[in-house]
Design a protein around this motif. Sequence first.
Motif, mmCIF file in Angstrom:
data_model
loop_
_atom_site.group_PDB
_atom_site.id
_atom_site.type_symbol
_atom_site.label_atom_id
_atom_site.label_comp_id
_atom_site.label_asym_id
_atom_site.label_seq_id
_atom_site.Cartn_x
_atom_site.Cartn_y
_atom_site.Cartn_z
ATOM 1 N N ASP A 128 0.811 -1.219 0.000
ATOM 2 C CA ASP A 128 0.000 0.000 0.000
ATOM 3 C C ASP A 128 0.843 1.268 0.000
ATOM 4 O OD1 ASP A 128 -2.285 -1.563 0.085
ATOM 5 O OD2 ASP A 128 -2.352 -1.569 2.283
ATOM 6 N N LEU A 129 2.160 1.134 0.129
ATOM 7 C CA LEU A 129 3.017 2.314 0.183
ATOM 8 C C LEU A 129 3.253 2.858 -1.222
ATOM 9 C CD1 LEU A 129 5.796 1.691 2.859
ATOM 10 C CD2 LEU A 129 4.139 3.543 2.799
ATOM 11 N N GLU A 130 2.955 4.136 -1.411
ATOM 12 C CA GLU A 130 3.100 4.737 -2.733
ATOM 13 C C GLU A 130 4.550 4.798 -3.196
ATOM 14 O OE1 GLU A 130 2.732 9.171 -2.747
ATOM 15 O OE2 GLU A 130 1.962 8.820 -0.717
ATOM 16 N N TYR A 131 5.501 4.730 -2.265
ATOM 17 C CA TYR A 131 6.914 4.842 -2.634
ATOM 18 C C TYR A 131 7.396 3.614 -3.384
ATOM 19 C CZ TYR A 131 6.003 7.411 1.666
ATOM 20 O OH TYR A 131 5.425 8.174 2.633
ATOM 21 N N TYR A 132 6.789 2.468 -3.078
ATOM 22 C CA TYR A 132 7.229 1.238 -3.713
ATOM 23 C C TYR A 132 6.540 1.055 -5.057
ATOM 24 C CZ TYR A 132 9.306 -0.278 0.734
ATOM 25 O OH TYR A 132 10.071 -0.383 1.871
ATOM 26 N N GLY A 133 7.306 0.577 -6.023
ATOM 27 C CA GLY A 133 6.747 0.280 -7.331
ATOM 28 C C GLY A 133 6.609 -1.215 -7.495
ATOM 29 N N ASP A 134 7.557 -1.823 -8.193
ATOM 30 C CA ASP A 134 7.530 -3.254 -8.481
ATOM 31 C C ASP A 134 8.054 -4.029 -7.279
ATOM 32 O OD1 ASP A 134 7.658 -5.778 -9.477
ATOM 33 O OD2 ASP A 134 9.168 -5.353 -11.013
ATOM 34 N N LEU A 135 7.149 -4.731 -6.601
ATOM 35 C CA LEU A 135 7.542 -5.509 -5.420
ATOM 36 C C LEU A 135 7.778 -6.985 -5.745
ATOM 37 C CD1 LEU A 135 5.173 -4.006 -2.684
ATOM 38 C CD2 LEU A 135 7.657 -3.827 -2.785
ATOM 39 N N SER A 136 7.880 -7.300 -7.023
ATOM 40 C CA SER A 136 8.001 -8.709 -7.397
ATOM 41 C C SER A 136 9.373 -9.292 -7.106
ATOM 42 C CB SER A 136 7.686 -8.872 -8.892
ATOM 43 O OG SER A 136 8.627 -8.161 -9.691
#
Length: 413
Positions: A299-307
Amino acid sequence: MIKVVFQIVFLLGISFTILAQEKEPTVILISLDGFRYDYVERFKPENISRFISEGTQAQSMISSFPSKTFPNHYTIATGMRPERHGIVDNTFYDPEKDEVYAIGKRELVTDGSWYGGTPLWVLAEQNGIKAASYFFVGSEAAIQGVRPSYYYDYDGRVNNLTRISKAFEWLQMPDSIRPRMITMYFSDMDDIGHRYGPSDEEQIGARLKKLDAELGALFEGVKSLDQEVNIIIVSDHGMVDVTLENRILLDQLVDGIKARIVNSGALAHVYLLNPGEKEAVKQQLLTKKGRFKIVDPADLEYYGDLSTHADRIGDLIILADLGFYLANDQGYLDVVARRMRMDGSTARGEHGFDPKEKEMHAIFYAKGPQIKSGLTIDSFDNIHVYPLICQLLGLPIPSDIDGKLEVLQPILK
C-alpha cells in the motif's frame, strides 16, 4: 575516442584532412552524506556556492524510500529503486538467505550476492572504461563479478584530504589506465547532523565550513588539469531534529507479536512467523496509539515493483511520524540521554522518514564542460542521476532501470 575532422583548403586547391582528438570526458560523483537541501542557503559555503553558480542545481533531490544511507546511495549508483535493487534499508532480513543484512557486517557489505542492478562502476568497466571509488555503497563488493579497477574498503578514519589527494593521483594517471568514472564519499554532514541535529547552527555551520574548504581544494585541483571533468555532487537524504520526548519504545509496541522485528529509528520491518496473520497483527498494532503508522508495503506509494524483493521488506512496516523515533528499549534511551548531556545538545538528527517531507530532501549540484551554467531545475527523484552519468560518459543506458534520461537531459549543453 571522439575524432573531429578539419578540412584545410589552400589557394592551390589542395586539401588536407587533419584528425584532431577531443579529450574523453570524466565524471566525478561526490556524495555528501546527510547534506540537507537547505544547508547551502542557510550557511552560504564559499566554494560550494561558487560551484553552484557556475553549474546547475536542483531545488532539491528527492530520496527513495526509506530515506536511509545504503538504499539511497545504491539507488543513485544503479538508477533503480530499493525494492528492485535489493538494498531495502540499512538493516533488513532476507528470508531466503535467513540472514540479517546490516551496514556494520563487513562480510555481508562486501558480498556481491546481496546487490542487484548494474552500478555505474560495473557498467563502466564492462564497457572498457576504468572506474575508481574512494568509498561508495556497493563498491567494495564484486557485483556481477566486477569491482572498480581502483577502490578502497570503507574506513571512516581516512580524512577528506587523503581521499581528495588520491583522486588527483587517479586523474593524473596515463590515459591507458586512468579512471574516467570516479565516486567519492564524505560523511561529515551526516555525522554532525546525527550528533547535534540539523537545527544547531553553530555545529552544522562549523563542520560545513571545513568540508567546503576541502572540497574547494578538489575543485581548484580539477581546474588545473587539462581534462574534461564533470563533477556531480549529491546527497542521500536530509535530516530532522528528534528530541528525547519524541522517542517511541519499540519493544513495548511489538510485545506479544509473533514476528522478527528488524531495524529501528524512522521505521521497523515486521517479518511475521505466520504471514497469514498479517491483517490481525496490523489491527493489533493499530490499537496501540502513538505517532506512527502501520502499513502494508503493497500500500506504500513509494514502492513500485515488489516482485523482486518484497520478502526483504517484510509483511508490515512500522513507520514513525516525522520527528519521532522508534527506540529499541529504555536502555538505548538512557545511553542517548547521557550522550546528549555530554554534548550539550537538546536533539539528535535522524532520517529515514517519508521522502515527501522536505526535511528529508537531498541535494543535486553539477558542473563541467558538458553541463549548463547558471541553471536551477525543479526537484526530482534520485533514480534519474544514473542515466545522466551514462550519457556523460557515452555508456549504454540499461533498459531495466527506473531512471529516465529525459528528466536531466535539459541540463546538458
